[in-house]
Design an enzyme around this catalytic site. Structure first.
Site, mmCIF file in Angstrom:
data_model
loop_
_atom_site.group_PDB
_atom_site.id
_atom_site.type_symbol
_atom_site.label_atom_id
_atom_site.label_comp_id
_atom_site.label_asym_id
_atom_site.label_seq_id
_atom_site.Cartn_x
_atom_site.Cartn_y
_atom_site.Cartn_z
ATOM 1 N N ASP A 62 -92.648 51.301 12.660
ATOM 2 C CA ASP A 62 -93.466 52.519 12.633
ATOM 3 C C ASP A 62 -92.961 53.472 13.721
ATOM 4 O O ASP A 62 -92.099 53.110 14.514
ATOM 5 C CB ASP A 62 -94.950 52.189 12.842
ATOM 6 C CG ASP A 62 -95.178 51.236 14.003
ATOM 7 O OD1 ASP A 62 -94.450 51.342 15.021
ATOM 8 O OD2 ASP A 62 -96.083 50.387 13.908
ATOM 9 N N ASP A 64 -94.003 56.122 16.815
ATOM 10 C CA ASP A 64 -95.024 56.594 17.740
ATOM 11 C C ASP A 64 -94.523 57.854 18.430
ATOM 12 O O ASP A 64 -93.338 57.972 18.752
ATOM 13 C CB ASP A 64 -95.322 55.528 18.798
ATOM 14 C CG ASP A 64 -95.882 54.255 18.165
ATOM 15 O OD1 ASP A 64 -96.890 54.360 17.451
ATOM 16 O OD2 ASP A 64 -95.287 53.180 18.359
ATOM 17 N N ASP A 141 -94.910 48.928 28.673
ATOM 18 C CA ASP A 141 -94.692 47.528 29.041
ATOM 19 C C ASP A 141 -93.235 47.223 29.430
ATOM 20 O O ASP A 141 -92.921 47.015 30.592
ATOM 21 C CB ASP A 141 -95.245 46.570 27.979
ATOM 22 C CG ASP A 141 -94.798 46.890 26.550
ATOM 23 O OD1 ASP A 141 -93.983 47.817 26.355
ATOM 24 O OD2 ASP A 141 -95.247 46.191 25.621
HETATM 25 P P1 ATP Z 1 -93.224 47.317 16.972
HETATM 26 O O1 ATP Z 1 -91.835 47.223 16.503
HETATM 27 O O2 ATP Z 1 -93.959 46.051 16.860
HETATM 28 O O3 ATP Z 1 -93.993 48.494 16.441
HETATM 29 P P2 ATP Z 1 -93.516 48.699 19.479
HETATM 30 O O4 ATP Z 1 -92.707 48.590 20.733
HETATM 31 O O5 ATP Z 1 -93.489 50.007 18.782
HETATM 32 O O6 ATP Z 1 -93.058 47.518 18.553
HETATM 33 P P3 ATP Z 1 -96.344 48.989 19.502
HETATM 34 O O7 ATP Z 1 -97.359 47.941 19.634
HETATM 35 O O8 ATP Z 1 -96.226 49.755 18.242
HETATM 36 O O9 ATP Z 1 -94.972 48.302 19.865
HETATM 37 O O10 ATP Z 1 -96.577 49.989 20.713
HETATM 38 C C1 ATP Z 1 -95.844 51.203 20.857
HETATM 39 C C2 ATP Z 1 -95.453 51.415 22.311
HETATM 40 O O11 ATP Z 1 -96.628 51.519 23.130
HETATM 41 C C3 ATP Z 1 -94.657 50.281 22.928
HETATM 42 O O12 ATP Z 1 -93.293 50.409 22.644
HETATM 43 C C4 ATP Z 1 -94.961 50.460 24.398
HETATM 44 O O13 ATP Z 1 -94.212 51.501 24.953
HETATM 45 C C5 ATP Z 1 -96.422 50.886 24.381
HETATM 46 N N1 ATP Z 1 -97.334 49.730 24.472
HETATM 47 C C6 ATP Z 1 -97.906 49.063 23.456
HETATM 48 N N2 ATP Z 1 -98.685 48.070 23.892
HETATM 49 C C7 ATP Z 1 -98.598 48.086 25.230
HETATM 50 C C8 ATP Z 1 -99.184 47.324 26.271
HETATM 51 N N3 ATP Z 1 -99.991 46.299 25.998
HETATM 52 N N4 ATP Z 1 -98.883 47.654 27.539
HETATM 53 C C9 ATP Z 1 -98.073 48.696 27.814
HETATM 54 N N5 ATP Z 1 -97.489 49.446 26.883
HETATM 55 C C10 ATP Z 1 -97.744 49.175 25.610
HETATM 56 MG MG MG Z 2 -94.532 50.575 17.058
#
Ligand code: ATP
Ligand code: MG
Length: 440
Positions: A62, A64, A141
């Protein structure tokens, strides 16, 4: 009051010519959001997994977006926008089935140390307030999750050495690892997830505090853990994720009944049972076949349920009843740790309860069983048990042939001869009912 100005770090800026992110790989919806924010005079960046995965040449799950526009300002720009979240408000812009999450830059500043600012376990609570782009990078994170793709000039901004970590294949928590894990213990699960998904290694400093802090997962609402478990196990890298969770002592926090039994395995069972279940789920995901949390949880909880059923049987409970009771008991208990919605818990228990029916191969029962709406899940589970050596391969093979048999006539041929005379069948069926044993 937050008066302290954060020190400004200058980012590494990688121009378009020096990285591989092409707009053709970004979803049109995400681009629309980025461009509209930009034309309205706001800053807007693609951030998180989208940027990380594109840089790695992978397809993002996805997209963001991070912006300096406030959620209401975002909503004013899009008709298809909802504001969600109470503590941190986010804008969700919806395009058909795709949702673009738009988050306003946030800062992660420690709350003044007053009573109630830390939870019992020393989890430091922080106040999430709006912040600058730099602050937004620092509150994320892992360094590889804190890279920003700038829609103005298509450059990538890096405040935290994320690009170096990305190239080295390293997951490194931003800031002091123990502090960041205490702030949000789910980050420990995220470390296991990204290590599995990306094939990255967890930086030793990031990995070091996990074993000690793993118990903090007890503070996380069961519903959030359920969501995380799905992300760990149902996206095609579950077998790897399981290994990481085990290595860091996190699996025990999610499945406290199953974990101790993994150390006392006999002939590779049940550890291989779960690994096989996850590997077969991974294969299904890669083949775009449907997967269900019910089957996954059935596999994860099977060993404790099986052992409990055996105990109950030894104590005199009838086999089918023992299995029923063991499943009820343990699933109920497990749900206190990790919420499993009823729509999954019910079929999960059914998968267990259907197992003894595979022992009944005579008369019309097999045909009736085949027509059961959940037959296929129960059969897949039987196959798993057979592969793990827990069920006779002959029995499993028989059901495979029965299922492949297209017509009733073909099925008849598979019915054991002993089942032929009607009179005897009735009697033997009654006798068998008591003999049907819970899966050993
Ligand atoms: P995915 O491929 O699973 O979507 P993602 O890295 O995009 O991985 P998401 O859960 O969609 O993960 O979150 C988007 C972004 O928000 C992360 O890349 C990170 O920068 C931030 N984020 C999400 N959860 C946390 C957390 N628990 N603590 C700090 N930052 C977070
Ligand atoms: Mg994501």
């Amino acid at each position: 009051m937050h008066t302290q100005e954060p020190s400004v770090i200058s980012p590494v800026i990688v121009p378009r010519a020096e990285h591989n992110i092409s707009r053709s790989k970004i979803s049109e919806s995400a681009l629309k959001v980025l461009y509209r924010l930009k034309s309205a005079g706001y800053e807007s960046y693609l951030v998180g997994g989208g940027v990380r995965d594109l840089l790695l040449g992978r397809e993002p799950k996805d997209f963001d977006v991070a912006t300096n526009a406030r959620p209401e300002e975002v909503r004013a720009l899009f008709r298809n926008c909802r504001i969600i979240g109470r503590r941190f408000r986010l804008a969700h812009v919806q395009f058909g089935r795709e949702i673009i999450e738009v988050a306003t830059f946030r800062a992660n500043r420690p709350v003044a140390q007053t009573a109630g600012s830390a939870s019992e376990n020393g989890r430091i609570l922080r106040d999430n307030t709006y912040g600058t782009l730099e602050e937004d990078a620092l509150r994320r994170d892992f360094s590889v999750n804190a890279l920003y793709y700038d829609i103005r000039d298509f450059s990538v901004r890096d405040y935290v050495d994320g690009l170096a970590d990305l190239h080295a294949g390293v997951l490194r928590l931003i800031g002091d690892p123990a502090t960041r894990f205490r702030e949000d213990p789910v980050r420990m699960l995220r470390a296991a997830r990204f290590a599995a998904k990306l094939g990255f290694r967890v930086h030793p400093d990031t990995a070091a505090p996990i074993a000690e802090l793993a118990p903090l997962l007890a503070d996380i609402p069961p519903a959030r853990l359920f969501e995380e478990i799905l992300k760990l196990f149902l996206y095609g890298f579950g077998a790897q994720a399981f290994e990481h969770l085990r290595r860091y002592g996190l699996f025990a926090r999610l499945f406290p009944r199953t974990d101790p039994l993994l150390d006392t395995e006999e002939q590779g069972f049940p550890h291989t049972f779960i690994s096989r279940a996850l590997a077969s789920t991974d294969t299904r995901v890669r083949e775009d076949k449907p997967v269900t949390p019910a089957f996954l949880f059935a596999a994860l909880m099977w060993e404790p349920v099986r052992q409990r059923a055996a105990e109950l049987e030894t104590a005199g409970t009838r086999p089918a009843e023992a299995l029923h009771q063991a499943a009820d008991e343990l699933v109920f208990e497990q749900i206190a740790h990790v919420a499993l919605p009823r729509r999954f818990a019910t079929p999960m228990i059914e998968i267990y309860q259907m197992q003894p029916r595979f022992l009944q191969r005579e008369g019309k029962r097999p045909s009736r069983f085949l027509a059961h709406p959940r037959f296929r899940a129960a059969y897949d589970f039987l196959m798993l048990r057979a592969e793990a050596g827990e069920v006779d391969a002959e029995l499993a093979g028989w059901w495979t042939r029965l299922q492949a048999a297209g017509t009733d006539a073909e099925r008849e041929l598979l019915v054991p001869v002993a089942a032929a005379p009607a009179g005897r069948r009735r009697r033997s069926r009654r006798r068998r009912r008591h003999k049907v044993s819970a899966p050993a």
